[in-house]
Design a protein around this motif. Structure first.
Motif, PDB file in Angstrom:
ATOM      1  N   ILE A 196     -32.370 -13.210   6.319  1.00  0.00           N
ATOM      2  CA  ILE A 196     -32.414 -14.361   5.413  1.00  0.00           C
ATOM      3  C   ILE A 196     -31.585 -14.029   4.175  1.00  0.00           C
ATOM      4  O   ILE A 196     -31.780 -12.975   3.550  1.00  0.00           O
ATOM      5  N   ILE A 197     -30.641 -14.897   3.826  1.00  0.00           N
ATOM      6  CA  ILE A 197     -29.759 -14.666   2.682  1.00  0.00           C
ATOM      7  C   ILE A 197     -29.990 -15.759   1.648  1.00  0.00           C
ATOM      8  O   ILE A 197     -29.806 -16.948   1.937  1.00  0.00           O
ATOM      9  N   LYS A 198     -30.408 -15.355   0.458  1.00  0.00           N
ATOM     10  CA  LYS A 198     -30.596 -16.307  -0.642  1.00  0.00           C
ATOM     11  C   LYS A 198     -29.282 -16.433  -1.433  1.00  0.00           C
ATOM     12  O   LYS A 198     -28.500 -15.496  -1.508  1.00  0.00           O
ATOM     13  N   ASN A 199     -29.077 -17.598  -2.047  1.00  0.00           N
ATOM     14  CA  ASN A 199     -27.820 -17.923  -2.737  1.00  0.00           C
ATOM     15  C   ASN A 199     -26.658 -17.848  -1.749  1.00  0.00           C
ATOM     16  O   ASN A 199     -25.603 -17.299  -2.024  1.00  0.00           O
ATOM     17  N   GLU A 200     -26.883 -18.443  -0.567  1.00  0.00           N
ATOM     18  CA  GLU A 200     -25.902 -18.346   0.504  1.00  0.00           C
ATOM     19  C   GLU A 200     -24.601 -19.085   0.176  1.00  0.00           C
ATOM     20  O   GLU A 200     -23.577 -18.856   0.808  1.00  0.00           O
ATOM     21  N   ALA A 201     -24.633 -19.954  -0.828  1.00  0.00           N
ATOM     22  CA  ALA A 201     -23.406 -20.666  -1.203  1.00  0.00           C
ATOM     23  C   ALA A 201     -22.320 -19.695  -1.637  1.00  0.00           C
ATOM     24  O   ALA A 201     -21.131 -20.009  -1.572  1.00  0.00           O
ATOM     25  N   ASN A 202     -22.709 -18.515  -2.081  1.00  0.00           N
ATOM     26  CA  ASN A 202     -21.724 -17.527  -2.523  1.00  0.00           C
ATOM     27  C   ASN A 202     -21.298 -16.585  -1.396  1.00  0.00           C
ATOM     28  O   ASN A 202     -20.532 -15.652  -1.619  1.00  0.00           O
ATOM     29  N   LEU A 203     -21.794 -16.825  -0.171  1.00  0.00           N
ATOM     30  CA  LEU A 203     -21.506 -15.933   0.954  1.00  0.00           C
ATOM     31  C   LEU A 203     -20.096 -16.135   1.480  1.00  0.00           C
ATOM     32  O   LEU A 203     -19.640 -17.265   1.671  1.00  0.00           O
ATOM     33  N   GLN A 204     -19.381 -15.030   1.719  1.00  0.00           N
ATOM     34  CA  GLN A 204     -18.086 -15.090   2.393  1.00  0.00           C
ATOM     35  C   GLN A 204     -18.224 -14.685   3.855  1.00  0.00           C
ATOM     36  O   GLN A 204     -17.794 -15.401   4.741  1.00  0.00           O
ATOM     37  N   ASN A 205     -18.795 -13.528   4.125  1.00  0.00           N
ATOM     38  CA  ASN A 205     -19.057 -13.130   5.507  1.00  0.00           C
ATOM     39  C   ASN A 205     -20.190 -12.115   5.542  1.00  0.00           C
ATOM     40  O   ASN A 205     -20.511 -11.476   4.540  1.00  0.00           O
ATOM     41  N   VAL A 206     -20.794 -12.001   6.725  1.00  0.00           N
ATOM     42  CA  VAL A 206     -21.891 -11.062   6.926  1.00  0.00           C
ATOM     43  C   VAL A 206     -21.667 -10.346   8.249  1.00  0.00           C
ATOM     44  O   VAL A 206     -21.288 -10.963   9.243  1.00  0.00           O
ATOM     45  N   ASN A 207     -21.877  -9.024   8.245  1.00  0.00           N
ATOM     46  CA  ASN A 207     -21.714  -8.218   9.448  1.00  0.00           C
ATOM     47  C   ASN A 207     -22.906  -7.271   9.574  1.00  0.00           C
ATOM     48  O   ASN A 207     -23.419  -6.751   8.571  1.00  0.00           O
ATOM     49  N   VAL A 208     -23.332  -7.043  10.804  1.00  0.00           N
ATOM     50  CA  VAL A 208     -24.403  -6.093  11.082  1.00  0.00           C
ATOM     51  C   VAL A 208     -23.869  -5.063  12.075  1.00  0.00           C
ATOM     52  O   VAL A 208     -23.289  -5.425  13.102  1.00  0.00           O
ATOM     53  N   PHE A 209     -24.061  -3.779  11.753  1.00  0.00           N
ATOM     54  CA  PHE A 209     -23.545  -2.697  12.585  1.00  0.00           C
ATOM     55  C   PHE A 209     -24.681  -1.792  13.040  1.00  0.00           C
ATOM     56  O   PHE A 209     -25.598  -1.500  12.267  1.00  0.00           O
ATOM     57  N   GLY A 235     -35.834   1.486  17.283  1.00  0.00           N
ATOM     58  CA  GLY A 235     -35.590   2.845  16.805  1.00  0.00           C
ATOM     59  C   GLY A 235     -34.162   3.097  16.373  1.00  0.00           C
ATOM     60  O   GLY A 235     -33.860   4.173  15.842  1.00  0.00           O
ATOM     61  N   GLY A 236     -33.261   2.124  16.570  1.00  0.00           N
ATOM     62  CA  GLY A 236     -31.857   2.292  16.189  1.00  0.00           C
ATOM     63  C   GLY A 236     -31.651   2.173  14.693  1.00  0.00           C
ATOM     64  O   GLY A 236     -32.464   1.579  13.971  1.00  0.00           O
ATOM     65  N   SER A 237     -30.549   2.751  14.207  1.00  0.00           N
ATOM     66  CA  SER A 237     -30.195   2.691  12.781  1.00  0.00           C
ATOM     67  C   SER A 237     -29.149   1.599  12.580  1.00  0.00           C
ATOM     68  O   SER A 237     -28.143   1.552  13.308  1.00  0.00           O
ATOM     69  N   TYR A 238     -29.361   0.724  11.571  1.00  0.00           N
ATOM     70  CA  TYR A 238     -28.494  -0.427  11.372  1.00  0.00           C
ATOM     71  C   TYR A 238     -28.073  -0.559   9.911  1.00  0.00           C
ATOM     72  O   TYR A 238     -28.782  -0.123   9.000  1.00  0.00           O
ATOM     73  N   LYS A 239     -26.900  -1.183   9.732  1.00  0.00           N
ATOM     74  CA  LYS A 239     -26.378  -1.455   8.393  1.00  0.00           C
ATOM     75  C   LYS A 239     -25.943  -2.908   8.316  1.00  0.00           C
ATOM     76  O   LYS A 239     -25.216  -3.396   9.184  1.00  0.00           O
ATOM     77  N   ILE A 240     -26.402  -3.602   7.276  1.00  0.00           N
ATOM     78  CA  ILE A 240     -25.983  -4.978   7.002  1.00  0.00           C
ATOM     79  C   ILE A 240     -24.995  -4.953   5.848  1.00  0.00           C
ATOM     80  O   ILE A 240     -25.275  -4.361   4.803  1.00  0.00           O
ATOM     81  N   SER A 241     -23.844  -5.572   6.035  1.00  0.00           N
ATOM     82  CA  SER A 241     -22.818  -5.636   4.994  1.00  0.00           C
ATOM     83  C   SER A 241     -22.487  -7.097   4.711  1.00  0.00           C
ATOM     84  O   SER A 241     -22.122  -7.843   5.622  1.00  0.00           O
ATOM     85  N   ILE A 242     -22.638  -7.497   3.429  1.00  0.00           N
ATOM     86  CA  ILE A 242     -22.391  -8.881   3.024  1.00  0.00           C
ATOM     87  C   ILE A 242     -21.349  -8.893   1.914  1.00  0.00           C
ATOM     88  O   ILE A 242     -21.444  -8.133   0.950  1.00  0.00           O
ATOM     89  N   ASN A 243     -20.343  -9.748   2.062  1.00  0.00           N
ATOM     90  CA  ASN A 243     -19.355  -9.974   1.005  1.00  0.00           C
ATOM     91  C   ASN A 243     -19.572 -11.358   0.418  1.00  0.00           C
ATOM     92  O   ASN A 243     -19.818 -12.317   1.145  1.00  0.00           O
TER      93      ASN A 243
END
Length: 417
Positions: A196-209, A235-243
């Motif tokens: 869930i992303i708040k203030n999504e109007a400012n979102l450019q892109n989102v990636n999950v690795f 049990g996996g390790s994940y990273k969320i990156s938002i610009n």
């Protein structure tokens, strides 16, 4: 393929009653639940029962989404290892046969998707005499057997690390020296991402690795009702990156637990430039000479968009992207990013083999897979239009024609001014 199924919620708190519902033909269902730990159980004819553990008391938002995979329980080739083991055991016992009629049951656990043997713990509980048999298989010895000499109704429980618990029943009724082969097909534990992303109007892109062994593997995201969804490995390790528009990258790392992983991320609101009193324009004094300049017309240079319509093909009854299709979509995503005024229409098709309703779902899923791919490459979902035309084709009478109809067509257009 979406499936109609029976849905049952079983709470770990025994004081709460179970809840039941039915998923419709498009696979969708909606339930209001207690904020407690529970198991979602999905059951339909011809498929292995799926049990998904959910910790609903850990949610920060009251709405959550799950997608429950069901594995087809059709007949598969006899596992060669199981067959050889059965024959070898029978030969040895024939040499020292004591004449007592028996029923031989041979057991093995396999991954339901990969059909590979996995180590597991077996617990066989008899209903008539309450006998309990505990056996553990390993990577070296994946099979075990047991001889029964009396009638019995067995409850079979199979547990393997990283997999859902398997439950089944066996009736021991015949004693004719036949070897009975039992393969427990186990489904891996399931983890969901609810981002869930708040203030999504400012979102450019989102990636999950997925992060493992120093490498990053991007996972596919979809979006439903302002929430980003994805399948994770327990049990996996994940990273969320938002610009965002504030030129700031927001990163969150986490370990995936079984069930729902609800992640809430808040973007900084875009700052409005504050003008101080000293920066405000002063009043023009009488002696100031004012010169009027004619407004010059200016047209921003636009990059030429050269993409023509594209067609991507799929295997029968599949919505998995082929490697060559991924290469084409990589190039398309780059050109769409360079041409923000161009939108895309994605139309899925299927052949006319089988049930028309299922073919309609398949065509929609094919279009959705491509939409998710482009979305993960940074293409705003507002620029993507989806459509599924099912198996309604003019020519599907030959195998060549059916192959041509297992496709998705991509068309590009500029929105109306």
């Amino acid at each position: 393929m979406p499936l109609a199924a029976q849905i049952k919620i079983i709470y770990t708190d025994s004081q709460l009653n179970t809840q039941e519902s039915n998923a419709k033909g498009d696979g969708s269902f909606e339930l209001k639940t207690f904020p407690k730990q529970c198991v979602f159980q999905a059951k339909t004819d011809g498929y292995i029962v799926s049990n998904v553990l959910l910790n609903l008391d850990n949610l920060s938002e009251s709405t959550a989404f799950v997608e429950i995979p069901l594995v087809f329980n059709g007949k598969s080739k006899i596992n060669q290892l199981l067959l050889e083991f059965s024959e070898q055991k029978k030969e040895k016992e024939d040499e020292k046969d004591n004449g007592i009629p028996k029923n031989k049951q041979v057991f093995q656990a396999v991954d339901a998707i990969e059909n590979k043997a996995i180590p597991a713990q077996f617990r066989l509980t008899g209903s008539y005499k309450n006998n309990v048999i505990n056996k553990t298989t390993s990577r070296e010895a994946t099979v075990f057997d047991h001889n029964f000499t009396e009638r019995e109704h067995l409850m079979v429980e199979v547990i393997a690390e990283g997999y859902q618990k398997f439950l089944s029943e066996i009736d021991i009724e015949t004693f004719d020296e036949t070897v009975h082969e039992n393969t427990a097909k186990l489904i891996k534990k399931i983890s969901f991402l609810n981002l869930i992303i708040k203030n999504e109007a400012n979102l450019q892109n989102v990636n999950v690795f997925e992060v493992a062994n120093g490498t990053q593997k991007q996972i596919v995201l979809s979006k439903t009702n302002e929430m980003y969804l994805g399948q994770l490995k327990t049990g996996g390790s994940y990273k969320i990156s938002i610009n965002s528009n504030t030129d700031k990258e927001v990163v969150r790392e986490f370990l995936a637990v079984e069930g729902i992983n609800q992640v809430l991320m808040v973007l900084d609101p875009k700052q409005q430039k504050q003008v101080s009193l000293s920066e405000r324009p002063t009043q023009i004094l009488p002696q100031t000479k004012v010169v009027t300049v004619e407004k010059q017309a200016y047209t921003a240079e636009k990059k030429a968009f050269s993409l023509e319509s594209k067609t991507l093909f799929f295997d029968q009854s599949s919505y998995a992207l082929k490697p060559e299709s991924k290469q084409i979509l990589e190039e398309i995503s780059k050109q769409l990013i360079d041409s923000p005024d161009v939108n895309i229409e994605i139309t899925g098709y299927a052949d006319n083999v089988g049930d028309a309703r299922q073919n309609q779902y398949l065509s929609e899923f094919r279009a959705k897979v491509i939409s998710s791919f482009l979305f993960n490459k940074g293409i705003n979902d507002k620029r993507i239009k989806l459509k599924g035309n099912g198996g309604k084709q003019a020519d599907s009478d030959t195998e060549d024609a059916r192959q041509r109809n297992r496709r998705v067509e991509l068309r590009f257009y500029a929105p109306n001014p």
